[in-house]
Enzyme design. Structure first.
Site, PDB file in Angstrom:
ATOM      1  N   ASP A   9     -85.618  55.570  97.031  1.00  0.00           N
ATOM      2  CA  ASP A   9     -84.668  55.172  95.950  1.00  0.00           C
ATOM      3  C   ASP A   9     -84.074  56.875  95.503  1.00  0.00           C
ATOM      4  OD1 ASP A   9     -84.638  53.461  92.922  1.00  0.00           O
ATOM      5  OD2 ASP A   9     -83.213  54.977  93.733  1.00  0.00           O
ATOM      6  N   ILE A  10     -82.941  56.898  95.606  1.00  0.00           N
ATOM      7  CA  ILE A  10     -82.485  58.257  95.344  1.00  0.00           C
ATOM      8  C   ILE A  10     -82.780  58.413  93.860  1.00  0.00           C
ATOM      9  CG2 ILE A  10     -79.891  57.946  94.868  1.00  0.00           C
ATOM     10  CD1 ILE A  10     -79.265  60.386  96.689  1.00  0.00           C
ATOM     11  N   ASN A  23     -66.868  55.077  94.037  1.00  0.00           N
ATOM     12  CA  ASN A  23     -65.272  54.507  94.328  1.00  0.00           C
ATOM     13  C   ASN A  23     -64.514  55.637  93.580  1.00  0.00           C
ATOM     14  OD1 ASN A  23     -64.703  53.341  91.787  1.00  0.00           O
ATOM     15  ND2 ASN A  23     -66.512  52.239  92.440  1.00  0.00           N
ATOM     16  N   ASP A  33     -74.184  53.505  93.584  1.00  0.00           N
ATOM     17  CA  ASP A  33     -73.547  53.877  92.557  1.00  0.00           C
ATOM     18  C   ASP A  33     -73.969  53.101  91.386  1.00  0.00           C
ATOM     19  OD1 ASP A  33     -69.949  53.725  92.032  1.00  0.00           O
ATOM     20  OD2 ASP A  33     -71.656  54.745  91.037  1.00  0.00           O
ATOM     21  N   SER A 116     -71.027  55.901 102.503  1.00  0.00           N
ATOM     22  CA  SER A 116     -69.887  54.690 103.079  1.00  0.00           C
ATOM     23  C   SER A 116     -70.811  53.637 104.019  1.00  0.00           C
ATOM     24  CB  SER A 116     -68.954  55.454 104.040  1.00  0.00           C
ATOM     25  OG  SER A 116     -68.102  56.068 103.260  1.00  0.00           O
ATOM     26  N   GLY A 118     -72.859  51.242 103.443  1.00  0.00           N
ATOM     27  CA  GLY A 118     -73.096  49.925 102.617  1.00  0.00           C
ATOM     28  C   GLY A 118     -71.807  49.215 102.471  1.00  0.00           C
ATOM     29  N   TYR A 120     -68.994  50.169 102.262  1.00  0.00           N
ATOM     30  CA  TYR A 120     -67.750  50.528 102.941  1.00  0.00           C
ATOM     31  C   TYR A 120     -67.855  50.571 104.335  1.00  0.00           C
ATOM     32  CZ  TYR A 120     -65.616  52.532  98.636  1.00  0.00           C
ATOM     33  OH  TYR A 120     -64.900  52.486  97.593  1.00  0.00           O
TER      34      TYR A 120
HETATM   35  N1  APR Z   1     -81.246  54.969  96.889  1.00  0.00           N
HETATM   36  C1  APR Z   1     -80.662  55.694  97.874  1.00  0.00           C
HETATM   37  N2  APR Z   1     -79.875  54.609  98.984  1.00  0.00           N
HETATM   38  C2  APR Z   1     -79.580  53.540  98.177  1.00  0.00           C
HETATM   39  C3  APR Z   1     -79.937  52.994  97.053  1.00  0.00           C
HETATM   40  C4  APR Z   1     -80.607  53.857  96.326  1.00  0.00           C
HETATM   41  N3  APR Z   1     -81.054  53.377  95.236  1.00  0.00           N
HETATM   42  N4  APR Z   1     -79.257  51.768  96.823  1.00  0.00           N
HETATM   43  C5  APR Z   1     -78.433  51.813  97.947  1.00  0.00           C
HETATM   44  N5  APR Z   1     -78.444  52.569  98.779  1.00  0.00           N
HETATM   45  C6  APR Z   1     -77.853  53.021 100.245  1.00  0.00           C
HETATM   46  C7  APR Z   1     -77.383  51.565 100.839  1.00  0.00           C
HETATM   47  O1  APR Z   1     -78.483  51.007 101.507  1.00  0.00           O
HETATM   48  C8  APR Z   1     -76.360  52.284 101.794  1.00  0.00           C
HETATM   49  O2  APR Z   1     -77.220  52.802 103.218  1.00  0.00           O
HETATM   50  O3  APR Z   1     -76.696  53.686  99.716  1.00  0.00           O
HETATM   51  C9  APR Z   1     -75.990  53.557 101.286  1.00  0.00           C
HETATM   52  C10 APR Z   1     -74.336  53.463 101.037  1.00  0.00           C
HETATM   53  O4  APR Z   1     -74.259  52.006 100.342  1.00  0.00           O
HETATM   54  P1  APR Z   1     -73.379  51.808  98.957  1.00  0.00           P
HETATM   55  O5  APR Z   1     -74.003  52.074  97.959  1.00  0.00           O
HETATM   56  O6  APR Z   1     -72.693  50.340  99.199  1.00  0.00           O
HETATM   57  O7  APR Z   1     -72.178  52.844  99.037  1.00  0.00           O
HETATM   58  P2  APR Z   1     -70.792  52.901  99.941  1.00  0.00           P
HETATM   59  O8  APR Z   1     -70.893  52.148 101.510  1.00  0.00           O
HETATM   60  O9  APR Z   1     -70.300  54.173 100.341  1.00  0.00           O
HETATM   61  O10 APR Z   1     -69.811  51.949  99.305  1.00  0.00           O
HETATM   62  C11 APR Z   1     -69.158  52.670  98.226  1.00  0.00           C
HETATM   63  O11 APR Z   1     -69.641  50.565  96.908  1.00  0.00           O
HETATM   64  O12 APR Z   1     -71.281  50.409  95.116  1.00  0.00           O
HETATM   65  C12 APR Z   1     -69.915  50.649  95.398  1.00  0.00           C
HETATM   66  O13 APR Z   1     -69.007  51.805  93.453  1.00  0.00           O
HETATM   67  C13 APR Z   1     -69.061  51.923  94.671  1.00  0.00           C
HETATM   68  O14 APR Z   1     -67.185  51.184  95.439  1.00  0.00           O
HETATM   69  C14 APR Z   1     -68.111  51.832  95.934  1.00  0.00           C
HETATM   70  C15 APR Z   1     -68.883  51.392  96.997  1.00  0.00           C
END
Ligand code: APR
Length: 170
Positions: A9-10, A23, A33, A116, A118, A120
């Site tokens: 978990d980052i 976003n 996020d 991107s 998740g 995206y």
């Molecule tokens: N720590 C590390 N990685 C995480 C965590 C965490 N706590 N939570 C989720 N992830 C991972 C997801 O599993 C995925 O592999 O982060 C990666 C990116 O996923 P998203 O958070 O969905 O981001 P993204 O695909 O870039 O989409 C961005 O999603 O949350 C919204 O506001 C954000 O609109 C934007 C979009």
């Protein structure tokens, strides 16, 4: 520059900067996020409100507030639209912009999520290849352009394995 990958978990990373997959509004969301905003507390959103958003591929820096990280670097990844809408170059730009910003603010250790990959919808193998390629290219430019340590913090196993493959591929 050293590259590391860990599962986890980052928001728990005690580093100079964690990178947020935001976003373009920079006003929070789900996924990483949401996790970063929840852990950092309301002051993070308050600072983000002053930034006026962020275009895809660029990055903005704020304080870390209640996070163990000193800073949050917010970057906006591309939405996957099939691969012929400059997704790879926009994703690479997220990493190079974030690393340049980290350097400007003296951040030596920077943690990235899988931007991107998740909501995206970026396919993992392609994302890992573009991301590792961008970070390595910045690393070749020497310490001016990049932090000393770049650590990917990958939340799920599939991501971790995709980055492992990309890092051992070349
Ligand atoms: N720590 C590390 N990685 C995480 C965590 C965490 N706590 N939570 C989720 N992830 C991972 C997801 O599993 C995925 O592999 O982060 C990666 C990116 O996923 P998203 O958070 O969905 O981001 P993204 O695909 O870039 O989409 C961005 O999603 O949350 C919204 O506001 C954000 O609109 C934007 C979009």
């Amino acid at each position: 520059m050293r590259i590391e990958i860990v599962r986890g978990d980052i928001t728990t990373q005690e580093v100079d900067a964690v990178v947020n997959a935001a976003n373009s509004s920079l006003l929070g969301g789900g996924g990483v996020d949401g996790a970063i905003h929840r852990a950092a507390g309301p002051s993070l959103l308050a600072e983000c409100r002053t930034l006026g958003g962020c275009p895809t591929g660029e990055a903005r820096i704020t304080g870390g507030y209640d996070l163990p990280a000193r800073h949050v670097i917010h970057t906006v990844g591309p939405v996957w639209r099939g691969g012929d809408h400059d997704e790879a170059s926009l994703l690479a730009s997220c990493y190079t912009s974030s690393m340049a910003l980290a350097r400007e603010h003296g951040c030596e250790v920077v943690a990235f999520p899988a931007i991107s990959c998740g909501v995206y919808g970026y396919p993992l193998a392609a994302a890992a290849e573009a991301s590792v390629g961008a970070v390595r290219l910045s690393g070749e430019k020497g310490p001016i352009e990049c932090p000393a340590i770049v650590r990917w913090v990958l939340f799920d196993r599939a991501c971790f394995e995709a980055w492992q493959t990309a890092l051992t591929a070349r």
